[in-house]
Design a protein around this motif. Structure first.
Motif, mmCIF file in Angstrom:
data_model
loop_
_atom_site.group_PDB
_atom_site.id
_atom_site.type_symbol
_atom_site.label_atom_id
_atom_site.label_comp_id
_atom_site.label_asym_id
_atom_site.label_seq_id
_atom_site.Cartn_x
_atom_site.Cartn_y
_atom_site.Cartn_z
ATOM 1 N N PHE A 2 -4.954 45.154 -33.291
ATOM 2 C CA PHE A 2 -4.846 45.140 -31.910
ATOM 3 C C PHE A 2 -3.782 44.103 -31.888
ATOM 4 N N SER A 3 -3.606 43.046 -32.395
ATOM 5 C CA SER A 3 -2.483 41.998 -32.210
ATOM 6 C C SER A 3 -1.292 42.500 -32.452
ATOM 7 N N ALA A 4 -1.057 43.895 -33.116
ATOM 8 C CA ALA A 4 0.354 44.322 -33.282
ATOM 9 C C ALA A 4 0.857 45.279 -32.130
ATOM 10 N N ILE A 5 -0.137 45.459 -31.229
ATOM 11 C CA ILE A 5 0.208 46.271 -30.250
ATOM 12 C C ILE A 5 0.891 45.475 -28.968
ATOM 13 N N TRP A 6 1.865 45.899 -28.410
ATOM 14 C CA TRP A 6 2.522 45.154 -27.218
ATOM 15 C C TRP A 6 2.734 46.272 -26.227
ATOM 16 N N GLU A 7 2.703 45.786 -24.954
ATOM 17 C CA GLU A 7 3.153 46.523 -23.940
ATOM 18 C C GLU A 7 4.224 46.484 -23.165
ATOM 19 N N LYS A 8 4.854 47.467 -22.713
ATOM 20 C CA LYS A 8 6.141 47.709 -21.817
ATOM 21 C C LYS A 8 6.081 48.790 -20.848
ATOM 22 N N GLY A 9 5.688 48.165 -19.599
ATOM 23 C CA GLY A 9 5.714 49.354 -18.493
ATOM 24 C C GLY A 9 4.122 49.966 -18.681
ATOM 25 N N GLU A 10 3.979 51.042 -18.807
ATOM 26 C CA GLU A 10 2.706 51.773 -18.914
ATOM 27 C C GLU A 10 2.613 52.289 -20.486
ATOM 28 N N LYS A 11 3.394 51.778 -21.351
ATOM 29 C CA LYS A 11 3.370 52.520 -22.686
ATOM 30 C C LYS A 11 3.028 51.294 -23.597
ATOM 31 N N SER A 12 2.553 51.709 -24.947
ATOM 32 C CA SER A 12 2.244 50.743 -25.854
ATOM 33 C C SER A 12 3.227 51.102 -27.100
ATOM 34 N N TYR A 13 3.543 49.913 -27.715
ATOM 35 C CA TYR A 13 4.413 49.937 -28.979
ATOM 36 C C TYR A 13 3.978 49.009 -29.897
ATOM 37 N N VAL A 14 4.369 49.090 -31.064
ATOM 38 C CA VAL A 14 4.512 48.063 -32.143
ATOM 39 C C VAL A 14 5.901 48.067 -32.819
ATOM 40 N N TRP A 15 5.996 46.747 -33.403
ATOM 41 C CA TRP A 15 7.281 46.650 -34.294
ATOM 42 C C TRP A 15 7.112 46.954 -35.856
ATOM 43 N N VAL A 16 8.034 48.025 -35.839
ATOM 44 C CA VAL A 16 8.153 48.599 -37.231
ATOM 45 C C VAL A 16 9.120 47.825 -37.935
ATOM 46 N N VAL A 17 8.853 47.312 -39.291
ATOM 47 C CA VAL A 17 9.755 46.328 -40.003
ATOM 48 C C VAL A 17 10.558 47.528 -40.860
ATOM 49 N N LYS A 18 12.143 47.428 -40.441
ATOM 50 C CA LYS A 18 12.889 48.256 -41.323
ATOM 51 C C LYS A 18 13.507 47.599 -42.419
ATOM 52 N N SER A 19 13.698 47.948 -43.561
ATOM 53 C CA SER A 19 14.320 47.286 -44.529
ATOM 54 C C SER A 19 15.629 47.741 -45.070
ATOM 55 N N GLY A 20 16.368 46.616 -45.641
ATOM 56 C CA GLY A 20 17.902 47.142 -45.766
ATOM 57 C C GLY A 20 18.364 45.796 -46.631
ATOM 58 N N ASP A 21 19.719 45.408 -46.092
ATOM 59 C CA ASP A 21 20.284 44.326 -46.777
ATOM 60 C C ASP A 21 19.455 42.906 -46.326
ATOM 61 N N THR A 22 18.998 43.215 -44.855
ATOM 62 C CA THR A 22 18.252 42.188 -44.280
ATOM 63 C C THR A 22 17.113 42.812 -43.408
ATOM 64 N N ALA A 23 15.912 42.654 -43.336
ATOM 65 C CA ALA A 23 14.922 43.247 -42.742
ATOM 66 C C ALA A 23 14.979 42.940 -41.162
ATOM 67 N N TYR A 24 14.700 44.036 -40.293
ATOM 68 C CA TYR A 24 14.858 43.598 -39.060
ATOM 69 C C TYR A 24 13.746 44.932 -38.284
ATOM 70 N N VAL A 25 13.558 44.535 -37.171
ATOM 71 C CA VAL A 25 12.363 45.208 -36.618
ATOM 72 C C VAL A 25 12.816 46.292 -35.512
ATOM 73 N N GLU A 26 12.157 47.246 -35.387
ATOM 74 C CA GLU A 26 12.433 48.287 -34.541
ATOM 75 C C GLU A 26 11.186 48.708 -33.656
ATOM 76 N N ALA A 27 11.207 48.890 -32.258
ATOM 77 C CA ALA A 27 10.234 49.318 -31.535
ATOM 78 C C ALA A 27 9.864 50.708 -31.607
ATOM 79 N N HIS A 28 8.503 50.894 -31.745
ATOM 80 C CA HIS A 28 7.923 52.526 -32.002
ATOM 81 C C HIS A 28 6.810 52.569 -31.142
ATOM 82 N N GLU A 29 6.734 53.665 -30.347
ATOM 83 C CA GLU A 29 5.664 54.021 -29.348
ATOM 84 C C GLU A 29 4.603 54.559 -29.958
ATOM 85 N N VAL A 30 3.345 54.156 -29.591
ATOM 86 C CA VAL A 30 2.274 54.720 -30.080
ATOM 87 C C VAL A 30 1.222 54.878 -28.882
#
Length: 355
Positions: free
Chosen positions: A276-304
């Protein structure tokens, strides 16, 4: 003069060169704690607080009015069906019955005489009808007065316990006025109140159970008795469940608080487990930060879509697949595309990193 312009031009070029040579300071990757999403196992369940109640409860009263002569029932006493619990003063009702019995004997004798004469065609049909009618009327009056005498005794309607006498001996009570509080000793029930959203899902209810603090570690199986189709003033629907007797298992007592668990039918598309600590809200929607791997890892918002929250701190979500890494701490300080550095999980066999 010309020398001044040359000096000014060189100074400007030097200043532009020095400004162009400055590079914006790059933000270092933020250390984050990650979690690998797992598929949710088993069917969904919902829980409600409830209370243990008797299968039958009643406020017992006399069907007639009068003074209470004797109360035999005591608080907490177990009684059997048909047992006399209290008695009303029978004096007036016995007097009425005696008078009616005397009247009955007189009317009956007269009616029998007229009937015999009618059979001999010695009296008119009108006299015969009056005699028969009078006999029927006095017979019903006699039955009513006999019933009144019988109603001076308060009888247990079924096996159970006396909760509390509501009146004392000598008090005069009216017909229907509660005298004793009584409850059944049959298998107890549990009463809960469910919200409208849960009431609409009643067709998906599969099984029921409950736990009670006084019986740690014990799970009591339940069976559905009824769901009131009409909501109360708080827009809640009353639901009653009965304990299923289990050999060797002690039944809880009336009045205990309980937590009822309702298991729902597995739709086959329950979703995934997400902290539950991974879930954050923006407006009326819920999201999680998905970790994308590459040369350097970064995050991308994903709606749930959150479908269930358990007491263990986990949420069941739709919209995210299993085996995906997500951020579980500090989710509100991150931003889209921010570089991160996953923190390696602590080994359970190397506490403190001493090895």
């Amino acid at each position: 003069m010309k020398t001044k312009y040359v000096v000014l031009l060189l100074s400007t070029l030097f200043l532009l060169a020095s400004c162009g040579g400055k590079k914006e300071k790059e933000e270092p990757p933020r250390s984050v704690k990650i979690y690998e999403v797992k598929a949710a196992s088993g069917g969904m369940s919902i829980s409600f607080p409830g209370k243990v109640k008797a299968q039958g409860e009643a406020q017992l009263s006399f069907r007639i009015a009068g003074p209470i002569h004797k109360i035999y029932a005591k608080a907490g006493k177990k009684v059997r069906k048909g047992e006399v619990l209290a008695v009303m003063d029978q004096r007036d009702y016995n007097t009425q019955l005696a008078a009616t019995e005397a009247e009955y004997q007189s009317v009956k004798a007269q009616a029998e005489r007229i009937i015999r004469l009618y059979e001999q065609q010695s009296v008119s049909t009108n006299d015969y009808d009056k005699a028969v009618g009078a006999l029927k009327q006095i017979n019903q009056k006699l039955i009513a007065h006999k019933n009144a005498v019988g109603d001076t005794r308060l009888i247990a309607p079924y096996d159970g316990y006396i909760q509390e006498p509501l009146r004392k001996e000598g008090e005069t009570v009216g017909a229907g006025m509660p005298v004793l509080s009584f409850y059944s000793d049959a298998t107890p029930e549990v009463e809960i109140n469910i919200a409208a959203t849960d009431y609409l899902k009643r067709d998906t209810y599969q099984s029921y159970s409950c736990t009670i603090d006084a019986y740690p570690g014990v799970i009591f199986p339940l069976e559905l008795v009824s769901i009131d189709p009409i909501a109360n003033l708080n827009q809640l629907y009353t639901m009653r469940l009965r304990f299923v007797p289990v050999e060797g298992q002690t039944m809880p007592t009336i009045g205990m608080s309980t937590m009822v668990k309702i298991n729902l039918k597995d739709s086959g598309q329950r979703g995934t487990n997400v902290p539950f600590s991974a879930i954050w809200e923006k407006g009326e929607k819920s999201y999680v930060w998905v970790v994308k791997s590459g040369d350097t890892a970064y995050v991308e918002a994903h709606e749930v879509q959150v479908t269930e929250v358990s007491r263990t701190g986990m949420a069941v979500c739709q919209g995210i697949e299993e085996n995906v890494s997500i951020v579980t701490a500090g989710v509100y300080v991150l931003k889209e595309g921010q570089k991160v550095k996953p923190i390696a999980p602590t080994s359970k066999t190397n506490v403190g990193g001493l090895l």
